[in-house]
Design an enzyme around this catalytic site. Sequence first.
Site, mmCIF file in Angstrom:
data_model
loop_
_atom_site.group_PDB
_atom_site.id
_atom_site.type_symbol
_atom_site.label_atom_id
_atom_site.label_comp_id
_atom_site.label_asym_id
_atom_site.label_seq_id
_atom_site.Cartn_x
_atom_site.Cartn_y
_atom_site.Cartn_z
ATOM 1 C CB SER A 38 -8.613 -20.042 -28.387
ATOM 2 O OG SER A 38 -8.464 -19.585 -29.714
ATOM 3 C CG ASP B 200 -10.389 -12.259 -28.116
ATOM 4 O OD1 ASP B 200 -9.502 -11.957 -28.940
ATOM 5 O OD2 ASP B 200 -10.862 -13.403 -28.003
ATOM 6 C CG HIS C 252 -7.789 -15.076 -27.335
ATOM 7 N ND1 HIS C 252 -9.006 -15.335 -27.929
ATOM 8 C CD2 HIS C 252 -7.038 -16.198 -27.518
ATOM 9 C CE1 HIS C 252 -8.991 -16.554 -28.447
ATOM 10 N NE2 HIS C 252 -7.817 -17.101 -28.206
#
Length: 574
Positions: free
Chosen positions: A172, A441, A507
């Site tokens: 991320s 994601d 994710h």
Amino acid sequence: MCRTLLGVAFLVVTVLSQGEKDLIQNLPGLLFKANFKSYSGYVDANANGTWKMHYMLTESRSNPDTDPLLVWFNGGPGCSSLGGLFEELGPFYVNFDGQTLYENPYAWNAKANVLYLESPIGVGYSYDTTTPGYFQANDDQSAAQNYQALTNFFNVAQPKYTNRTFYLSGESYAGIYIPMLTDLIVQGINNPNQPFPNKNFQGSAIGNGFMNVAGLLNALTLWSAYHGRVSEQNWADIKANCSKGADVDSFDFSQFTTSQNKIDYVGDGSYCGNLIQPLISQNALGNEGFDQYNFYQECYDKSVFQAPPPAGGKRHKRSAMQGVSSVQKNLQYQQLGNFQGTSNLAKNTATLVNRFSNDNQFGYFCWNEDAVSKYLNSDNVQNALNIPQAWKDQKNTWEDCRMSIYNNYTLKYNTTNRFFNNIITNLTTDFRFLIYNGDVDTVCNYLGDAKHILQVAKDNGLTSGPRTPWYYSNNQQLAGYVQTYSGKNKNNAMITIDLLTVKGAGHMVPYDRAGPSVQMISNFVWAPKNVVINYTSQDNFNPNIQLSDLVDSGSSSTVAFFISMFAVLLNIVF
């Protein structure tokens, strides 16, 4: 001579004791016999030692004295890397009671020592000794803190790793942390006056990285359009009136968006902004009925688990349907816990059906944040983790993601091209990147990251290899696709960038596709230099997991639940 030798011996003992003082002697609630050591302590994140960054280290299950070191960062910004440890890639998963730990058989410490840094200062157990409630952060400050913290780790906290091969990794917003830190480390290694303490830096891995803001927005528009989030009529309207006939694959849709923090974007209220808003929406308020971190995964009901509300932090991560009655809760809990071995499973396979979500891990991702928050905020756990009274005196609580940091964070770099270019230009030894993405994601989508890396490769004259499938070795099922960019820089250093997708993951790849993820990372850190990595290889990963023995327990129901969780985890293919 004797005096000199005595001084050296004393220094060695002092250094060793400095590292071993962080050893976790007894981790509360551990339900299995761990065959590896874990450490928890602090490293200095600034020169005067007032910024204390918390770390945890889980040693390798294989050969901890020789296996490489893998450094892990969660993103946010403001999210704790202990979330990665207890919710994704670490060996410990927290039960829904928030008090006990069961084994994650697909932990990334299978063949690596994994270091988790809670970055930046103010996240998790990390704190400023002089300013309680210090929650100011920005990209440059975070990079400097991470560099100083890792330097202190090698020099002071765990000097036994000073000459160990090491890699950076994270997910991320670590898509910004890692390129910036990699750049600083390469500069430090090349600096003869103030060299970085460990020169055996061989690679960086970024999962679902936030590396190019506009690129992710533009790619999400395309990804959403081709995943059924817009009608054919509206998509035709967008192409006719917004991109005006230009190639939508390269069109800049981000011009129709606006942001207050340069991280979260919405349509700007214009005609085109309103048209693309449904395509770039990521369910940040939790009211759109899908999980932005995994488009195909749902939490049908997390209220059956008796965990407390989270201590604070993250934007809505998982949404769940209406709660159920206490009678239903008790019944469902019993159906989860009362397996009592494989004989009852054989009698009633229906007890294996998970009604809480559409996954096969009892909806762990639906409730793990609550359980982890409860666990890490208990006094006995904090004492076991060597959390000092100074942190507690500041009236801190551990939070999975600290919104006070997120809301005050200053994003300075909306693209990381310059850092990749600096790294590739300045490297003097061979180096590899792994850019991996779960392909469902919406927060940091695979298409945006792929386009970003393609541009990095073009900027640096790297050669593109073919895009090929890779397979999970346990049953030779498709795990995703991989493409390698490679080339030598002016210093004759070979640079490779593996662009890899993980099929069906969102994710949080280490959770969503546990087996393939540990196979992927093990092959990345163990592959020989100057070879095209075979991510299907079993040479560095044995998919036939052997579970650890259980510790003695007075609670048969807890042990029964623990066994049932193991049975489910070992049947995960993806």
